[in-house]
Design a protein around this motif. Structure first.
Motif, mmCIF file in Angstrom:
data_model
loop_
_atom_site.group_PDB
_atom_site.id
_atom_site.type_symbol
_atom_site.label_atom_id
_atom_site.label_comp_id
_atom_site.label_asym_id
_atom_site.label_seq_id
_atom_site.Cartn_x
_atom_site.Cartn_y
_atom_site.Cartn_z
ATOM 1 N N SER A 1 0.839 -1.200 0.000
ATOM 2 C CA SER A 1 0.000 0.000 0.000
ATOM 3 C C SER A 1 0.873 1.248 0.000
ATOM 4 O O SER A 1 2.095 1.197 0.163
ATOM 5 C CB SER A 1 -0.909 0.004 1.226
ATOM 6 O OG SER A 1 -0.153 0.299 2.391
ATOM 7 N N ASP B 1 -6.496 -1.595 1.636
ATOM 8 C CA ASP B 1 -7.510 -2.530 1.172
ATOM 9 C C ASP B 1 -6.921 -3.310 -0.008
ATOM 10 O O ASP B 1 -6.041 -2.820 -0.708
ATOM 11 C CB ASP B 1 -8.780 -1.792 0.768
ATOM 12 C CG ASP B 1 -8.500 -0.632 -0.180
ATOM 13 O OD1 ASP B 1 -7.488 0.076 0.030
ATOM 14 O OD2 ASP B 1 -9.264 -0.427 -1.132
ATOM 15 N N ARG C 1 -12.622 -9.203 -2.273
ATOM 16 C CA ARG C 1 -12.049 -7.966 -1.775
ATOM 17 C C ARG C 1 -11.969 -7.983 -0.242
ATOM 18 O O ARG C 1 -12.811 -8.588 0.417
ATOM 19 C CB ARG C 1 -12.902 -6.768 -2.231
ATOM 20 C CG ARG C 1 -12.990 -6.605 -3.744
ATOM 21 C CD ARG C 1 -14.021 -5.541 -4.133
ATOM 22 N NE ARG C 1 -15.306 -5.810 -3.512
ATOM 23 C CZ ARG C 1 -15.967 -4.961 -2.721
ATOM 24 N NH1 ARG C 1 -15.459 -3.759 -2.470
ATOM 25 N NH2 ARG C 1 -17.132 -5.298 -2.206
ATOM 26 N N PHE C 2 -10.962 -7.286 0.285
ATOM 27 C CA PHE C 2 -10.751 -7.208 1.722
ATOM 28 C C PHE C 2 -10.453 -5.755 2.096
ATOM 29 O O PHE C 2 -9.846 -5.012 1.327
ATOM 30 C CB PHE C 2 -9.586 -8.097 2.151
ATOM 31 C CG PHE C 2 -9.858 -9.563 1.966
ATOM 32 C CD1 PHE C 2 -10.250 -10.350 3.029
ATOM 33 C CD2 PHE C 2 -9.742 -10.153 0.712
ATOM 34 C CE1 PHE C 2 -10.516 -11.700 2.859
ATOM 35 C CE2 PHE C 2 -10.007 -11.502 0.526
ATOM 36 C CZ PHE C 2 -10.401 -12.276 1.608
ATOM 37 N N ASP C 3 -10.886 -5.344 3.298
ATOM 38 C CA ASP C 3 -10.589 -3.988 3.736
ATOM 39 C C ASP C 3 -9.194 -3.927 4.358
ATOM 40 O O ASP C 3 -8.469 -4.935 4.423
ATOM 41 C CB ASP C 3 -11.671 -3.465 4.683
ATOM 42 C CG ASP C 3 -11.733 -4.182 6.025
ATOM 43 O OD1 ASP C 3 -10.746 -4.839 6.421
ATOM 44 O OD2 ASP C 3 -12.779 -4.074 6.691
ATOM 45 N N SER C 4 -8.809 -2.755 4.835
ATOM 46 C CA SER C 4 -7.448 -2.556 5.329
ATOM 47 C C SER C 4 -7.165 -3.303 6.629
ATOM 48 O O SER C 4 -6.005 -3.417 7.032
ATOM 49 C CB SER C 4 -7.177 -1.063 5.520
ATOM 50 O OG SER C 4 -8.103 -0.510 6.442
ATOM 51 N N LEU D 1 -14.680 -7.882 2.329
ATOM 52 C CA LEU D 1 -15.734 -6.954 1.918
ATOM 53 C C LEU D 1 -16.829 -7.662 1.138
ATOM 54 O O LEU D 1 -17.909 -7.104 0.947
ATOM 55 C CB LEU D 1 -15.134 -5.837 1.058
ATOM 56 C CG LEU D 1 -14.231 -4.847 1.804
ATOM 57 C CD1 LEU D 1 -13.472 -3.980 0.817
ATOM 58 C CD2 LEU D 1 -15.060 -3.987 2.753
ATOM 59 N N GLY E 1 -9.656 2.675 -6.245
ATOM 60 C CA GLY E 1 -10.148 1.342 -5.901
ATOM 61 C C GLY E 1 -10.606 0.540 -7.094
ATOM 62 O O GLY E 1 -10.948 -0.639 -6.955
ATOM 63 N N SER F 1 -14.723 0.046 -7.367
ATOM 64 C CA SER F 1 -14.265 -0.146 -5.986
ATOM 65 C C SER F 1 -15.229 -0.964 -5.145
ATOM 66 O O SER F 1 -14.845 -1.484 -4.094
ATOM 67 C CB SER F 1 -14.021 1.213 -5.333
ATOM 68 O OG SER F 1 -15.220 1.969 -5.314
#
Length: 417
Positions: free
Chosen positions: A51, A111, A130-133, A138, A164, A187
């Motif tokens: 990131s 993320d 998808r995954f968050d931070s 997600l 995103g 996103s």
């Protein structure tokens, strides 16, 4: 046959002032470390992304860990190298059969999205999640990526921009040949393209794609192409809306191509492609790691391709390119001293270059430390600070078949600022 495809680290940086890399070769931060906590059977095919804040995400597939053959797993590390997850995160929700060959892209705030091939809840063979931070999913379950499902889809690569939006590319059998396809998602995980679009031209086999984005959301796709006695590395650029920026394909190589390309894209749009190619010398032919740089318009910055590896060891394979915010880059790959078919051991090595293509390291530096086992499939990602991490698989080092290991690198603060 083991397939050590290029591991591509595909990510985007926020625009920050240029960071000059320090001069000592391979400025390691601490010892190499084991990423997988589950060690039964094989954990292999690692990939890595980073990131804008320096959080690294590593993904791989693991045999039997999800209860049914191969499954996909991930683990996150902060900018200091501390593990953010006490154990790996299971990425795939659907566990029947195989889920393997993952790719990861990380957003500016940490993320991330993972794409992989295998069985799933839909009719396709390519799925994502998808995954968050914080590493929480997600999506309640994986979503289907591919739309042409008649022959299956393989070897995905993925990139994510600052908004995103993410793009996945892959190869699939279509119209009598292997071809490269792509599809964009917003996103929220919604498909921006109702159907996958074809990247590669007809009339040849096209495979092993890689993809990367710049700061505006434009993206580049590279792949291997083979026809009648011809082998090429090709590239094509797209704008953020998915429209081609080039009237035709860009030929990457200036002489013999090889295959299995790896790609790194700077925020400016400048990009670097590296691949294993045959070099013919007085003592015979051998594989070297080859690279070439291109500007943001797709024009070559190097009149000729150049060798990243500088010795005549018979094995130079599986390169990965990581690009810093100012266009400086590092290439990591596996190196072995004996030819395939004989008893040999491979290590992971790396070499750094400035944005102008000048070598910072006069010779490659050693990445992996353990010398008792063979190492495969390097993957590298560079943080905006200039720190970078390399991940690979190591046979037998975790006590049972392959395991995932990594090493961080950083520049010491010599002037105390």
């Amino acid at each position: 046959m083991r397939r050590n495809a290029p591991l591509v680290a595909l990510f985007l940086f926020l625009v920050i002032p240029a960071v000059a890399w320090c001069q000592p070769q391979g400025p390691k931060v601490g010892p190499e470390f084991q990423v997988n906590t589950y060690t039964t059977d094989s954990q292999s095919y690692p990939q890595i992304g980073v990131s804008a804040t320096g959080t690294f995400v590593m993904v791989w597939h693991s045999w039997g860990q999800d209860g049914s053959r191969e499954g996909v797993f991930a683990r996150r590390y902060d900018s200091t190298g501390a593990a953010l997850d006490p154990a790996e995160i299971q990425v795939n929700a659907y566990t029947t059969g195989n889920q393997a060959y993952p790719a990861v892209a990380v957003g500016p705030l940490g993320d991330f999205v993972v794409a992989w091939q295998g069985e799933g809840p839909g009719t396709g063979t390519l799925f994502g999640r998808r995954f968050d931070s914080s590493g929480a999913p997600l999506d309640a379950a994986e979503f289907q990526i591919d739309t042409n499902t008649a022959r299956g889809s393989y070897y995905p690569a993925v990139t994510m921009d600052t908004s995103g939006t993410f793009t996945v590319v892959w190869q699939t059998f279509f119209d009598g040949d292997e071809h490269v396809f792509g599809r964009r998602f917003d996103s929220a995980g919604g498909a921006l393209d109702p159907a996958a679009f074809q990247v590669s031209p007809p009339g040849s086999d096209n495979s092993y794609p890689a993809v990367g984005s710049d700061s505006s959301g434009d993206f580049v796709v590279v792949w291997s192409s083979s026809g009648y006695y011809s082998y090429h590395i090709l590239a094509r650029r797209y704008d953020s809306a998915g429209s081609p920026l080039d009237p035709g394909d860009i030929q990457v190589e200036s002489s013999y191509a090889g295959g299995f390309p790896s790609l790194g894209v700077a925020p400016s749009g400048q990009f670097v492609v590296a691949w294993p190619g045959i070099v013919r010398g007085s003592s015979g032919s051998y594989y070297q790691i080859i690279a070439r740089r291109f500007d943001s318009t797709g024009a070559p910055l190097d009149p000729e391709q150049f060798a990243v590896s500088v010795d005549t060891a018979p094995i130079h394979w599986s390169p990965s390119v990581g690009v810093g915010p100012a266009g400086d880059f590092v290439v990591a790959w596996q190196r072995g001293d004996a030819p395939y078919g004989s008893s040999y051991r491979t290590d992971i090595v790396g070499r750094r270059f400035t944005s102008a293509g000048a070598a910072i390291d006069p010779v490659p530096f050693q990445v992996s430390t353990d010398t008792a086992t063979s190492k495969y499939g390097a993957g590298v990602a560079v943080a905006p600070s200039g720190d970078f991490a390399v991940v690979w698989e190591s046979y037998g080092q975790d006590g049972d078949d392959e395991g995932v290991f990594a090493q961080r690198f950083s520049c010491p603060d010599l002037d105390g600022d």
